[in-house]
Design an enzyme around this catalytic site. Structure first.
Site, PDB file in Angstrom:
ATOM      1  N   GLU A  43       0.841  -1.196   0.000  1.00 40.15           N
ATOM      2  CA  GLU A  43       0.000   0.000   0.000  1.00 40.15           C
ATOM      3  C   GLU A  43       0.881   1.253   0.000  1.00 40.15           C
ATOM      4  O   GLU A  43       1.905   1.322   0.682  1.00 40.15           O
ATOM      5  CB  GLU A  43      -0.879   0.002   1.253  1.00 40.15           C
ATOM      6  CG  GLU A  43      -1.750   1.231   1.416  1.00 40.15           C
ATOM      7  CD  GLU A  43      -2.534   1.238   2.724  1.00 40.15           C
ATOM      8  OE1 GLU A  43      -3.472   2.050   2.815  1.00 40.15           O
ATOM      9  OE2 GLU A  43      -2.218   0.451   3.641  1.00 40.15           O
ATOM     10  N   LYS A 131      -9.152   3.407  -2.515  1.00 47.44           N
ATOM     11  CA  LYS A 131      -9.598   2.967  -1.192  1.00 47.44           C
ATOM     12  C   LYS A 131     -10.927   3.621  -0.833  1.00 47.44           C
ATOM     13  O   LYS A 131     -11.084   4.837  -0.912  1.00 47.44           O
ATOM     14  CB  LYS A 131      -8.520   3.345  -0.166  1.00 47.44           C
ATOM     15  CG  LYS A 131      -8.622   2.670   1.180  1.00 47.44           C
ATOM     16  CD  LYS A 131      -7.392   3.063   1.996  1.00 47.44           C
ATOM     17  CE  LYS A 131      -7.286   2.282   3.278  1.00 47.44           C
ATOM     18  NZ  LYS A 131      -6.049   2.626   4.024  1.00 47.44           N
ATOM     19  N   CYS A 165      -5.818  -2.518   2.766  1.00 48.34           N
ATOM     20  CA  CYS A 165      -5.724  -2.379   4.220  1.00 48.34           C
ATOM     21  C   CYS A 165      -7.074  -2.639   4.889  1.00 48.34           C
ATOM     22  O   CYS A 165      -7.679  -3.684   4.683  1.00 48.34           O
ATOM     23  CB  CYS A 165      -5.146  -1.010   4.558  1.00 48.34           C
ATOM     24  SG  CYS A 165      -4.324  -0.941   6.183  1.00 48.34           S
TER      25      CYS A 165
END
Length: 298
Positions: A43, A131, A165
């Site tokens: 990430e 995200k 994540c």
């Protein structure tokens, strides 16, 4: 079918786009020894996950110094498409691999997004995913994705895709990827806790897919010197890693890799995806579509 994967656990050259691109090429070359079909970076590898930094923000105020740091972060983030994404495509083509990498995406309006890019073996940018929900104070520096780019990509060895994540703690996006037929689930992260390993195993068992967790190994020495004062209360190791590869039964194939930079190599037997569905198929005989229905709004 057998698929070779390589997972990079390292740090970029924080806040430096050009030097990070050079390092990505170096790491890709090192990983090429294993002839990976898929090469995965963590990430926010460009221009880095700014752990420990406040950007001069508190509730109700922002400092001039914080805005200057934000400017540097934005200037070293990635426009998509751009000359820099072309370089990433060239790396994928040079090493004949699918390249999957976490970046900070700079939009034309100026908002930054935590995104993951997918390149095929010919260097073509297949797509990106922003995200959906930055976690905690990540919301100060990153915008929210709208979900329109949540998808999987078909390859000769199955469908690939994933979440970033703590998106992986959101059941509905996971369910959508399962419905999309994901075979290799990729989870770039900044989570270095032991509990993250349980999450990777759970997703593998739930989705009956291979799961690849990829994190950075970062120390204070990796930060620009002018930022070290703000990190004075932090541990020397800012992220201890924990990259891992898990099979569809929840068994660890490689890793987790802790407390050092390195590359995980593994050969994935894609027949395990089918074998694992004898007793559990989250979108098939275990789905109960007569009771539950999942709809994506866009």
């Amino acid at each position: 079918m057998k698929v070779n994967v390589a997972v990079i656990q390292d740090a970029p050259v924080l806040f430096d786009l050009k030097k990070s691109l050079t390092k990505i090429h170096q790491l890709a070359k090192a990983a090429s020894i294993g002839n990976p079909d898929i090469l995965i970076f963590p990430e926010a590898f460009i221009p880095g996950y700014p752990r420990g930094l406040s950007f001069g923000t508190s509730v109700g105020s922002r400092s001039d110094e914080g805005r200057e740091l934000w400017l540097k972060y934005a200037e070293n983030s990635l426009m998509i498409p751009s000359a820099e994404t072309n370089i990433l495509g060239e790396i994928a083509k040079e090493f004949d691999t699918y390249l999957i990498i976490g970046v900070i995406e700079k939009s034309e309006s100026g908002t930054l997004y935590c995104s993951v890019l997918y390149f095929d073996k010919q260097g073509k940018l297949l797509g990106k995913h922003r995200k959906l929900k930055p976690t905690g104070t990540e919301r100060v520096i990153w915008g929210e994705g709208d979900g329109s780019d949540l998808t999987t990509y078909k390859t000769l060895f199955g469908k690939i895709g994933g979440l970033i994540c703590w998106e992986n703690y959101m059941p509905l996006p996971r369910a959508y990827l399962y419905e999309s037929g994901i075979d290799i689930y990729i989870a770039p992260t900044a989570d270095q806790r032991d509990s993250w390993q349980a999450t990777m195993k759970h997703i593998a068992c739930e989705g009956r897919c291979f799961v690849i967790g990829c994190n950075q190994y970062v120390t204070k020495e990796d930060y620009p010197k002018d930022l070290l004062d703000e990190l004075s209360g932090q541990d020397h190791v800012m992220s201890k890693g924990g990259s891992v590869i898990v099979d569809p039964f929840g068994n660890t194939v490689e890793g987790p890799l802790w407390d050092k930079s390195g590359i995980l190599h593994a050969e994935l037997d894609m027949n395990l995806v089918i074998k694992s569905k004898l007793d559990f198929d989250v979108t098939g005989h275990y789905a109960r579509p007569d009771v539950f229905e999942l709809k994506k709004k866009n």
